[in-house]
Structure formats: structure tokens, C-alpha cells
Design a protein around this motif. Structure first.
Motif, PDB file in Angstrom:
ATOM      1  N   GLY A  29      -3.224   4.369  -0.264  1.00 20.56           N
ATOM      2  CA  GLY A  29      -4.339   3.958   0.589  1.00 20.56           C
ATOM      3  C   GLY A  29      -5.711   4.427   0.139  1.00 20.56           C
ATOM      4  N   CYS A  72      -1.135  -1.456  -4.798  1.00 22.81           N
ATOM      5  CA  CYS A  72      -1.594  -2.542  -3.943  1.00 22.81           C
ATOM      6  C   CYS A  72      -2.334  -3.613  -4.724  1.00 22.81           C
ATOM      7  CB  CYS A  72      -2.506  -1.979  -2.853  1.00 22.81           C
ATOM      8  SG  CYS A  72      -4.007  -1.243  -3.534  1.00 22.81           S
ATOM      9  N   VAL A 102       0.844  -1.193   0.000  1.00 23.31           N
ATOM     10  CA  VAL A 102       0.000   0.000   0.000  1.00 23.31           C
ATOM     11  C   VAL A 102       0.881   1.244   0.000  1.00 23.31           C
ATOM     12  CG1 VAL A 102      -1.478   1.407   1.500  1.00 23.31           C
ATOM     13  CG2 VAL A 102      -2.032  -0.994   1.084  1.00 23.31           C
ATOM     14  N   PHE A 103       0.538   2.197  -0.839  1.00 22.98           N
ATOM     15  CA  PHE A 103       1.256   3.472  -0.827  1.00 22.98           C
ATOM     16  C   PHE A 103       0.291   4.622  -0.542  1.00 22.98           C
ATOM     17  CE2 PHE A 103       3.073   7.140  -3.310  1.00 22.98           C
ATOM     18  CZ  PHE A 103       4.081   7.425  -2.405  1.00 22.98           C
ATOM     19  N   ARG A 137      -7.517  -3.454  -6.662  1.00 25.84           N
ATOM     20  CA  ARG A 137      -6.841  -2.637  -5.636  1.00 25.84           C
ATOM     21  C   ARG A 137      -7.257  -3.147  -4.251  1.00 25.84           C
ATOM     22  NH1 ARG A 137      -9.163   2.832  -7.690  1.00 25.84           N
ATOM     23  NH2 ARG A 137     -10.733   1.304  -8.285  1.00 25.84           N
ATOM     24  N   GLY A 172      -6.753   4.421  -3.368  1.00 24.87           N
ATOM     25  CA  GLY A 172      -7.182   3.971  -4.691  1.00 24.87           C
ATOM     26  C   GLY A 172      -6.607   4.708  -5.870  1.00 24.87           C
ATOM     27  N   VAL A 173      -5.578   5.512  -5.684  1.00 19.65           N
ATOM     28  CA  VAL A 173      -5.053   6.246  -6.830  1.00 19.65           C
ATOM     29  C   VAL A 173      -3.683   5.784  -7.319  1.00 19.65           C
ATOM     30  CG1 VAL A 173      -6.410   8.359  -6.674  1.00 19.65           C
ATOM     31  CG2 VAL A 173      -4.340   8.144  -5.306  1.00 19.65           C
ATOM     32  N   CYS A 174      -2.916   5.061  -6.497  1.00 25.49           N
ATOM     33  CA  CYS A 174      -1.559   4.702  -6.948  1.00 25.49           C
ATOM     34  C   CYS A 174      -1.482   3.335  -7.598  1.00 25.49           C
ATOM     35  CB  CYS A 174      -0.571   4.779  -5.785  1.00 25.49           C
ATOM     36  SG  CYS A 174      -0.676   3.374  -4.643  1.00 25.49           S
ATOM     37  N   PHE A 175      -2.434   2.470  -7.350  1.00 17.46           N
ATOM     38  CA  PHE A 175      -2.469   1.121  -7.925  1.00 17.46           C
ATOM     39  C   PHE A 175      -1.247   0.284  -7.551  1.00 17.46           C
ATOM     40  CE2 PHE A 175      -6.251   1.349 -10.623  1.00 17.46           C
ATOM     41  CZ  PHE A 175      -6.474   2.713 -10.601  1.00 17.46           C
TER      42      PHE A 175
HETATM   43  S1  FES Z   1      -2.579   1.777  -2.069  1.00 16.54           S
HETATM   44 FE1  FES Z   1      -2.752   3.116  -3.707  1.00 16.54          FE
HETATM   45  S2  FES Z   1      -4.337   2.201  -4.810  1.00 16.54           S
HETATM   46 FE2  FES Z   1      -4.274   0.959  -3.068  1.00 16.54          FE
END
Ligand code: FES
Ligand SMILES: Cc1cc2nc3c(=O)[nH]c(=O)nc-3n(C[C@H](O)[C@H](O)[C@H](O)COP(=O)(O)OP(=O)(O)OC[C@H]3O[C@@H](n4cnc5c(N)ncnc54)[C@H](O)[C@@H]3O)c2cc1C
Ligand SMILES: Cc1cc2nc3c(=O)[nH]c(=O)nc-3n(C[C@H](O)[C@H](O)[C@H](O)COP(=O)(O)OP(=O)(O)OC[C@H]3O[C@@H](n4cnc5c(N)ncnc54)[C@H](O)[C@@H]3O)c2cc1C
Lengths: 394, 108, 478
Positions: free
Chosen positions: B65, B72, B62-63, B83, B67-70
Motif C-alpha cells: 500500500g 499492484c 495491493v500488498f 503502481r 509503493g514498495v512491493c510493486f
Molecule cells: S501495493 Fe505495494 S506498491 Fe502498491
């Protein structure tokens, strides 16, 4: 004696022209109203296809291009070294399939005609096709394998051609706007006026992709180049499950059609990065670039028809561009008989990436009066099929 | 020790739900509180890396948290590219964390 | 009855939905999440109600009041787990949503054609790259918040919070209230800049009283937990094999360039880093809305964008915090309803007044905390810039130098930075700035921007191929 040239447009076609002209010893300036390699060249795919071309002049050019690309890729790599973004040339081959009972016979007939024109087109049984593409829909009705089809990274190829042109002395001027022609009393084109002053050259080459008609008009002639929109879907990265350029035979009909209404067909291939590119559509809407969900939904449905497993894959982006469309479906690589000093290298529609190198070599040969790599007549502005489209006066 | 769930009885906000949800992660059973994300359950199991990257073979978890970095992404019940921070765990979910697809690998 | 569609159920969207409903429109409120509240009021799920949720929140009662009003209104339809993936502007605005589990495969595809639209899609953290920032255990501040508030999960035992801006304070507070020990908060800006921006101590605010109180609360928390708050310092590297084990911290100058010789190492098991926010403007771009020079959605005094019938509120019009988002949302909802119902009613003067006060606050945040260019001094050639495609700084520079390209589009396609599944959400603006600095003329001039994402979220090809149920929003059926 022709010793200088201006190329208008720094897409892949302009870049290839600039390189060939510079290598022929001309003093070359490329201008672009925006930046290099970022218009149509950056909004399509990078296939070098012989498979979608019927016997005729475009196929002749495509076969010459297919032969030329491998050596060109080596030349560019040697010249530019490792730090340069890779051209990703991959002679992956094409697989064309029919997805309906009615579609089988026309595909096989088309392939037979291509074979007699020198194309390596191998008829496959369904089992053989599934051997090449295990995830293909087994309900296909016919398949033809085209080993000569290949793929490149269009933007990196265009940047490489342009960087090579620079090394051979060409100047590239970006963000320069054309404002009009510089003509002598006889109507010979001596140069162009731009927002950054006048530029003079013996040959002025229009390579402005789908905007070539607009550029020609600014210079005082008409040119029937029209934008034909195409959309592509990009999937998320996935393990390699698609090994060729795979498309539905109805694509050939869509390419050849002059219909302005929306046409879609399934065209699927993976890229080196693991993303799969899914096309394609053809639609004449002017330069309207608004998203049309119905278009991309149709493309998605047709891709699933080819590869059912794609249904569960994620699509992460859609993009598209405007193919430079000619009413007679042939590129224009020619002097302009109406205005001495003016030349055109445009109108490649959906094949400009593949055909760019040969186009560059042909235009350089014509401008410099050297031996042409192929018979130039079919690509001439003076060809009879264009006559009805040149009558309007600017 | 790293990420950890605050036990409800010690939590100043006093969460009340006690129903649990059980999933498997790479074949190992994992249990969380109903309503937790898959990421939350994996992290509470003291594991921060969810996948290995395609090119450099590096761990990612997780980066962002939200839903925007993908970063996870996991596979859930056979479906890739989910995600983990956005997907609530459902009873019986089969979660696979894996090395990212190798585009050049595979057959032929 | 005329329809107003609101996208985003954070503070701005909730306030907009309420105001639009009060002004007589029927309202459809969509959010990708399965709960209301947005980023600010993220809370435990319904299956796990908490007695004292307000302990983690400011303005919890405001949220409850908004939520209850909307849920009990017969003319408001709330659709949760509704991921808007595209906006189409052909004849009028069509909003395309997938309804169902996030990243599911068989979600319901729906299209809404409202009479007026309010965009309230918020923002996400912007974290600048540094060596090791891809290691598990390195989080954005928002991740720490989301896990603490949404799951009661502490991201680490020994945590460092770093970056820039007042948002670092609530992050530290949520961490301590979830059982982590926060060993420090590092603000990259120095005292002098903060003083010019608003005041030497971020919580000593004039004017924006609510915000001042909120931040004062955080400050008190800091004192209570003895959390050192250090200015002019940054995390410039994270270390570890499978997860972060330590970080390198250094002093940075006024331009955020690390000062050589000031580095030292701190042991941590998690680090939360945020340097600001990036507005989520892809839907606004898709709707044809013009942007401001700073790349927020441009709006007029009525929160109206440049696209007919489309309004915007909250973080997408400027980073200003929850109070500004609420005020803007109320104004946007009010005027969206007026446009949808073609009626005129008294302007929401109180909200307009609050907006003025808190806009000043937003300007001060930017003046005091905005990103400075010296940060790239902590990059090494092997530092990843694009996390998805694993593009490092060295290869990015090599491509920029080799091609001399002034085209963001060409460099993006050539390096693959920003082409991965996050579509440049994490690296886009950073990539633009770095490539621009690497170009010989310090210019990228093709006009391409990383914020343009015609698909606002991934969807399955099968879902895209499946025909949608045409809506409903127009007909007013729930
Ligand atoms: S932690 Fe970034 S999308 Fe889930
Ligand atoms: C969806 C799609 C898929 C495609 N797939 C393929 C494929 O697989 N294989 C293939 O071979 N081809 C493909 N094509 C077609 C291919 O992309 C084009 O044929 C090719 O890029 C044309 O190149 P160009 O250099 O002529 O045009 P462009 O790349 O458009 O370059 C023209 C340049 O002219 C400049 N210009 C315009 N007006 C002016 C002016 N007034 N003054 C100065 N400069 C100006 C522009 O800024 C631009 O840089 C596809 C196209 C699309 C849209
Ligand atoms: C993770 C995070 C935590 C934060 N915590 C705090 C804090 O504790 N204290 C503080 O002062 N500030 C915090 N902030 C700042 C906070 O975002 C703002 O002050 C405030 O929430 C802005 O409200 P908003 O309504 O503009 O946006 P948001 O609250 O961000 O709401 C936007 C909503 O839109 C939805 N959305 C976005 N795109 C789509 C789409 N395509 N389809 C459907 N729905 C969509 C999102 O799911 C979200 O619910 C935080 C920010 C982030 C990113």
C-alpha cells in the motif's frame, strides 16, 4: 611431471581452468579472496560473441568457443542434474546495425573481412532486419546477422564449471588471502603463502580477472591488466520484443579502442526472465565504482536509438563491473617466462564469459603438456605486442 | 464482501470533498472520489486481484500500500508498470489489469 | 544563501526542514508523495478535506504546525511528487529527482547540489513469508493503515492483524475506525520476552511518556472494541483461490517456531501481517554512508553520517517511532544548517534530551519484538519467498545445496530471488537470512547486501535519456 595446480581466482575463467585441469588428472586447489562467481563474472552480461571480433587471434578463440559451448552445456547438465540452476544457453544470434549513413560502409566491410575468416556474417536489407526485429528503428542504414552469437547465464555457468571441477576432485577455498610467493633459490615458484598457511603446487595459475595485475605484483612480477569499467541497465519484465543480441556497429569501435575516456554504444538484448539488458559503456577509472548518471543516461539514449519503444519502459537497476583489459586487446593464456611455475589465464576484457571454456582447455593442455585446442602463441606473455608493457620491474 | 469505502456521511472524521473521478478498468466504468488512488477505486469495486503472475498464473493485488512491493502494477493509458496504490486516478484514465508479460511468448 | 536539501517529508524530514530553516539555511524539501506527513501522518487528499482528521492521528497538531510553518516560510521550497531516484557522489553530492506523477513517463528530471543533505526516507513494513501470503487480501499492516488513513478504505470486513511489535495496535485501531471488524491481534512474542523487553503489557511504558499515552489510547480502543490480543501466536498460512478466505493460526515457541498440533483455522476476508520494519537506506548507501551492524544508517551525536555534509534522521537510523523521528529530525536539520552555513549556534538541547528518552524506547522494541529465527519452520517448499520473481523456498534450497555457494550475489542471480521490480525490498533481508542458514557453513561472505540499489526507484528509459535541468538548489530559486 606436473601433477598439481593452484588457481588464484574463482570467476568463470578460474572455474573453467580448474575443471579442465582436474579433468586432466591434476590435483587442483582454487582459492579466492572472496567468494566464487561473484566478481566480474557476476557483473556483466553473458554473450558469446563472434560478431564484435575482427579477424585475428581473438576471433580464432571465439570461433573455437562458439563451437565448444553447446557440447559443454550438455556435459554440465548431465553431470549436475536438474536441481542445478540453469545455464540458459541460447544460440539467439546477433544483429549488428549501423545507425548513421557514415556507419554503413565500415560495418559491411568489417563483415566481409570476418566472412573470409570463417564467420557466418549475413548482410541484410533493412526490410530483412526488420523482419528479424520488428521493433527495431527503421531508420537504420545497414544490418548484418551473425547466427553464431549466443548467450549464457554467466553466474550459473561459472558455478556449474566449479561444481564440475569439484566432482573431478578440485578443492575450492573461499575467503583466502594471498600474501606472497614461495620461491626456491632459482626463483622458481613453488607455492603461495596465504592467511590460511602455505599452499604448494607445480603450477600456479593467476585467474584473478581485473585484479590479476595486483596478484601478479604480490607474486613478484608485473602484468599489464587494467580495469575497464562497464555499466548495464536492466529493464522491468516485458513481453518478448527483442529476439537477438542487437547492437550498434559503433560498439566494435569502442571495444577495440584503447581510449581511457568514456565510450558508450547501444547494446540491447532480452533475457530468459523477460528483463532486457542494455549496455554498454567503457571507461578507465581504476576501480572507482561510483554511480555516474551521465554514463547511464548516454546508454539509455543509445538504446532508444535502436528500439524507440524502449523509451517508455521502466529501468529497474543499473550495475556494472571492471573488465580485465589488456593493452593489446588479447587475452593472456600462458606460462610466465620470467618465473617458472607461474601461469596466467586472464585479460579477456569484455569476452571472458564466452572465452572461458577454451581458455580452461588451453591452459590445461599447456600445463599438462598435452595437445592444445588452438595455437597458443598469440596468447603468450612473450608476444611482441606486450613487450613494452613488461619492462617495469616489480 | 471485502474492501469497502467508508461512506463519508458515516465517517467519524467527516470528509468533505464530493467531486468524483471516472475511469475505466478493463473496459468497465468505475467511479471514485477525486483524490483516490487507482488501487483504491479498484478495491472499492470489490475486486482485490489486479493481475495474474507470469510464472504461476496467480492473482495479485495491493500488498504494501505504500509503493514498495510493486505488486499492484497496472497499465494506465498504455503505460505499463504503474503502481496503482501510488497513482491518483485522473478523469478518463484507461486502466488495464492483465496477466504479466510472458517473456517467452510473442512472435518469432 | 546556503541550501539544505531534505529528502522525505515524514516526521523526521519535516522536523529537519523546520530546524534547518530556523537555523538560517534555505531549505528544499522533497517527497515522492503528493502530500506531507510521511507514513505516520498519512491523511486524506486536499480534494477531500476532513473536519476531524485528528481522530485518526496522534500528534496531528504537531503535524499541522510543522506543515504550516514550512509552507508559509519564504526560504523553504517544498517539492511534492519528487521521486529521488539516485544520489551521485562525485565532487560533492548530487541528488537526482523525477518530478511528476508516480511512474509517469514524461516527468521533469532535476538535479540538486545542496550544501548539506538530510536523509529522512523512513521505513516500510517487513513481512515474513508464509504459505499463501501472496494471495490478494493478505496485506502488510502499513497497507491497511495507508488505505484507511489516505482513502478511508477498509481492507476487509473481518480482519485479523498479526506479526510482532507495538505497530500492530495502531493498525487494529485504524481498521476499526474505518469500519472493519478486527477479530484479533496476534503477537508472535510471548509474555516472558515482552516482560524482559519492557513490560508485560506494551502500553505500560515507563519513561517514554508520550509513547505510553499513545499506546494506552490504543489499548483502551482494544478494550472498547473487545479485540483479543494474543501472545505467542502467528499466522502460518493463508488460504483461498482468488483471495484470502481463511488463515491457519498456530502457537509459536519463544523462537517463533510453530508448535505442532496447535493449528486452527479462522475465517477472514483480510489479514494484515507485519513482523517489523525495514529501513529505506538505499539513498544513504548511494551517498556512501556507513551502516551500523544492524544495517541502519550510522550517525554521530549530531545525526551526521560518515559522508561529509550528509545527515540522517528517523526510521533509517533505527526503528523508534514518531517521537524519536521528530527529535532526530530536529537535531539533523539544525546541524545540517550549521554545516551548510558554516555557522555555530546553540545546540537543540530539548531535542537531544527527547532523543535520549526515545532511543531507550527503540531498544526496548527491538529487545521485545525483534524477529526470531524459528519462523522458517512454517515455510513449505512451495512457499514463495520472492514475490516478484515467484521464487519458492524449495528451489532456493536446491540452488544453495547444489552450488554450495557462499555468495549472496551468485545465489541471487542463480535463483532470481530479489531481482524483480521491487528489487528485494520485500524479500531481500529474508532471502539473505534463509540462504545463510542453508549454506553448509552458515555463511554468506561476499559482503553483498540486498539494500544496495543504485537506482532508488524505477524510471522510464526515456526519462533517463532526457537531459536534466541542473539546479537551482544552489541558486536558491524555487
Ligand atoms: S501495493 Fe505495494 S506498491 Fe502498491
Ligand atoms: C558490463 C560488463 C559486460 C560484460 N559482458 C560480457 C559479455 O557479454 N560476454 C563476455 O564474454 N564477457 C563479458 N564481460 C566480461 C566478463 O565478465 C569478464 O571477462 C569475465 O567475467 C572475467 O572473468 P574472470 O574469471 O577472469 O574474472 P572475475 O570474475 O573477476 O574473477 C576473478 C576472481 O579473482 C578473485 N581475486 C582477486 N584478487 C584475488 C587475490 N588477491 N587472491 C585470490 N583471489 C583473488 C576475485 O575475488 C574474483 O572472484 C563483461 C564485463 C562487464 C564489466
Ligand atoms: C505504512 C506505514 C504506516 C505506519 N503507521 C504508523 C502508525 O499509525 N503509528 C505508528 O506509531 N507508527 C506507524 N508507522 C511507523 C512510522 O513509519 C514511523 O513512526 C514514522 O513515520 C517514521 O518517520 P520518518 O520520518 O522516519 O519516516 P516516514 O514517515 O516513513 O517518511 C519517509 C518519507 O520519505 C519519503 N521517501 C522515501 N524514499 C524517498 C525517495 N527515494 N524520494 C522521495 N521521497 C522518499 C516517503 O515518501 C515518506 O514520505 C508506520 C509505518 C509505515 C511503513
Amino acid at each position: 611431471m606436473v601433477s598439481s595446480a593452484i588457481v588464484i581466482g574463482a570467476g568463470i575463467v578460474g572455474a573453467a581452468c580448474a575443471r579442465s585441469l582436474a579433468m586432466a588428472g591434476l590435483d587442483v586447489t582454487v582459492i579466492d579472496r572472496s567468494t566464487a562467481a561473484s566478481a566480474t563474472t557476476a557483473r556483466g552480461e553473458g554473450n558469446l560473441l563472434v560478431s564484435d571480433k575482427a579477424p585475428g587471434p581473438e576471433l580464432v578463440m571465439a570461433l573455437a568457443a562458439a563451437k565448444r559451448w553447446p557440447a559443454l552445456v550438455r556435459e554440465l547438465a548431465d553431470e549436475l542434474g536438474d536441481g542445478f540452476p540453469g545455464i540458459e544457453y541460447e544460440p539467439k544470434g546477433g544483429l549488428v546495425v549501423a545507425t548513421t549513413e557514415d556507419g554503413a560502409a565500415p560495418l559491411l566491410r568489417f563483415a566481409a573481412a570476418q566472412r573470409s575468416a570463417g564467420v557466418d556474417a549475413r548482410e541484410l536489407s533493412v526490410a530483412e532486419a526488420l523482419n528479424l526485429e520488428p521493433d527495431l528503428n527503421p531508420a537504420i542504414t545497414a544490418a548484418v546477422h551473425y547466427p553464431q552469437d549466443a548467450q549464457v547465464h554467466p553466474v550459473n555457468a561459472a558455478e556449474a564449471l566449479l561444481a564440475s571441477a569439484r566432482r573431478h576432485g578440485a578443492r575450492v577455498r573461499q575467503n583466502v588471502n594471498l600474501s606472497g610467493p614461495i620461491l626456491d633459490a632459482n626463483g622458481t615458484l613453488l607455492g603461495i603463502a596465504t592467511n590460511e598457511g602455505e599452499l604448494h603446487a607445480d603450477a600456479i595459475i593467476v585467474a584473478a580477472g581485473p585484479w590479476s595485475g595486483e596478484v601478479a605484483r604480490t607474486l613478484g612480477v608485473t602484468l599489464p591488466v587494467l580495469p575497464r569499467r562497464g555499466m548495464v541497465l536492466v529493464t522491468s519484465r516485458m513481453p518478448k520484443r527483442i529476439f537477438h543480441k542487437v547492437y550498434d556497429a559503433d560498439y566494435v569501435g569502442a571495444v577495440g579502442s584503447g581510449d581511457a575516456a568514456l565510450q558508450t554504444s547501444g547494446v540491447v538484448e532480452s533475457t530468459e526472465s523477460g528483463n532486457v539488458l542494455i549496455g554498454s559503456s567503457r571507461e578507465q577509472l581504476g576501480f572507482d565504482d561510483r554511480l555516474r548518471v551521465d554514463t547511464i543516461a548516454q546508454i539509455a539514449a543509445k538504446a532508444i536509438r535502436l528500439f524507440p519503444f524502449l523509451a517508455d519502459q521502466a529501468v529497474i537497476r543499473t550495475y556494472g563491473g571492471f573488465r580485465p583489459f589488456m593493452p593489446d586487446h588479447l587475452p593472456l593464456v600462458s606460462r610466465d617466462h620470467r618465473m617458472p611455475g607461474l601461469w596466467h589465464a586472464t585479460g579477456h576484457e569484455g569476452a571472458g564469459i564466452g572465452l572461458a571454456p577454451i581458455t580452461g582447455e588451453l591452459i590445461a593442455a599447456l600445463v599438462a603438456g598435452a595437445a592444445a585446442p588452438c595455437d597458443p602463441e598469440p596468447y603468450s606473455l612473450a608476444r611482441s605486442s606486450l613487450e613494452p608493457h613488461l619492462t617495469a620491474v616489480a | 464482501m471485502a474492501a469497502r469505502m467508508l461512506p463519508s456521511e458515516k465517517d467519524p472524521i467527516g470528509p468533505e470533498g464530493t467531486a468524483t473521478v471516472s475511469i475505466t478498468v478493463d473496459g468497465h466504468a468505475a467511479t471514485g472520489i477525486l483524490g483516490q488512488s487507482i488501487a483504491g477505486i479498484i478495491m472499492a469495486g470489490e475486486r482485490l486481484g489486479f493481475r495474474q503472475t507470469a510464472k504461476l498464473d496467480r492473482p495479485r493485488g495491493v500488498f504494501c500500500g505504500i509503493g514498495v512491493c510493486f505488486d499492484c502494477l497496472v497499465e494506465v493509458n498504455g503505460l505499463s508498470d504503474v503502481r496503482a496504490c501510488q497513482r491518483k486516478a485522473s478523469e478518463g484514465d484507461v486502466v488495464v489489469t492483465a496477466r504479466d508479460p510472458q517473456p517467452r511468448g510473442g512472435a518469432a | 544563501m546556503s541550501e539544505v536539501l531534505v529528502i522525505g517529508a515524514g516526521p523526521a524530514g519535516l522536523a529537519a526542514a523546520r530546524a534547518a530553516s530556523d537555523a538560517g539555511a534555505s531549505v528544499v524539501l522533497l517527497d515522492a508523495s503528493d502530500a506531507l506527513g510521511g507514513q505516520f501522518w498519512r491523511h486524506l487528499p486536499e480534494t477531500r478535506p476532513a473536519r476531524n482528521e485528528k481522530y485518526l492521528h496522534h500528534g496531528w497538531s504537531t503535524f499541522r504546525a510543522l506543515g504550516e510553518a514550512l509552507e508559509s516560510s519564504p526560504t523553504v521550497t517544498i517539492i511534492r511528487s519528487a521521486q529521488v531516484w539516485a544520489i551521485e557522489v562525485l565532487d560533492g553530492v548530487a541528488v537526482h529527482a523525477m518530478i511528476g506523477e508516480p511512474d509517469g513517463a514524461r516527468r521533469e528530471r532535476r538535479v540538486f547540489r545542496p550544501d548539506a543533505l538530510v536523509l529522512a526516507t523512513g521505513a516500510h513494513d517487513r513481512t515474513l513469508p508464509f504459505p499463501g501470503w501472496d494471495l490478494p487480501g493478505v496485506f502488510t499492516g502499513g497497507a491497511a493503515q495507508a488505505l484507511a488513513k489516505g482513502e478511508r478504505l477498509a481492507v476487509g470486513e473481518r480482519v485479523l492483524v498479526a506479526g510482532a511489535g507495538p505497530f500492530l495496535l495502531p493498525v487494529a485501531q485504524s481498521l476499526t475506525r474505518s469500519g472493519s471488524r478486527v477479530i484479533g491481534v496476534l503477537e508472535a512474542n510471548r509474555a516472558a520476552r515482552l516482560a524482559r523487553g519492557w513490560s508485560p503489557r506494551p502500553w505500560q511504558l515507563l519513561g517514554a511518556a508520550g509513547k505510553g499515552l499513545e499506546l494506552a489510547g490504543y489499548a483502551a480502543g482494544h478494550v472498547r472494541h473487545r479485540i483479543p490480543y494474543r501472545l505467542g501466536r502467528a499466522v502460518i498460512a493463508a488460504h483461498g483461490t482468488d483471495r484470502v478466505g481463511s488463515v491457519t493460526v498456530a502457537k509459536v515457541d519463544a523462537q517463533w517456531a510453530p508448535v505442532p498440533g496447535t493449528e486452527h483455522t479462522l475465517e477472514v476476508d483480510a489479514v494484515c501481517v507485519s513482523h517489523g520494519f525495514t529501513p529505506r537506506i538505499e539513498l544513504a548507501i548511494a551517498a556512501g554512508c556507513e551502516l551500523t551492524p544492524n544495517r541502519f544508517v550510522a550517525v554521530d551525536g549530531n545525526q551526521r553520517t560518515t559522508t561529509d555534509g550528509v545527515y540522517a534522521a528517523g526510521e533509517i537510523t533505527g526503528i523508534g517511532g514518531v517521537d524519536l523521528a521528530l527529535a532526530e529530525g530536529e537535531i539533523a536539520g539544525h546541524f545540517a544548517a550549521a554545516s551548510a552555513t558554516e555557522s555555530v549556534s546553540a545546540p537543540p538541547t530539548a531535542a537531544i534530551r527527547r532523543r535520549r528518552v526515545f532511543t531507550g524506547f527503540a531498544h526496548r522494541i527491538e529487545a521485545a519484538h525483534g524477529i526470531r529465527s524459528g519462523w522458517s519452520g512454517w515455510l513449505t517448499d512451495s512457499t514463495l519467498i520472492c514475490r516478484c520473481e515467484e521464487v519458492d523456498f524449495g528451489s532456493m534450497r536446491a540452488a544453495a545445496v547444489a552450488t554450495e555457494s557462499e555468495s549472496f550475489r551468485s545465489l541471487k542471480l542463480g535463483t532470481r530471488a530479489g531481482l524483480g521490480i521491487c528489487q528485494g525490498r520485500m524479500c531481500g533481508r529474508t532471502t539473505e537470512e534463509l540462504l545463510c542458514a542453508l549454506n553448509p557453513n552458515r555463511e554468506l561472505s561476499d559482503g553483498a547486501v540486498s539494500d544496495r540499489r543504485p537506482l532508488a526507484s524505477p524510471l522510464r528509459i526515456g526519462e533517463l535519456a532526457h537531459p536534466s535541468s541542473q539546479n537551482n538548489a544552489r541558486k536558491g530559486t524555487p
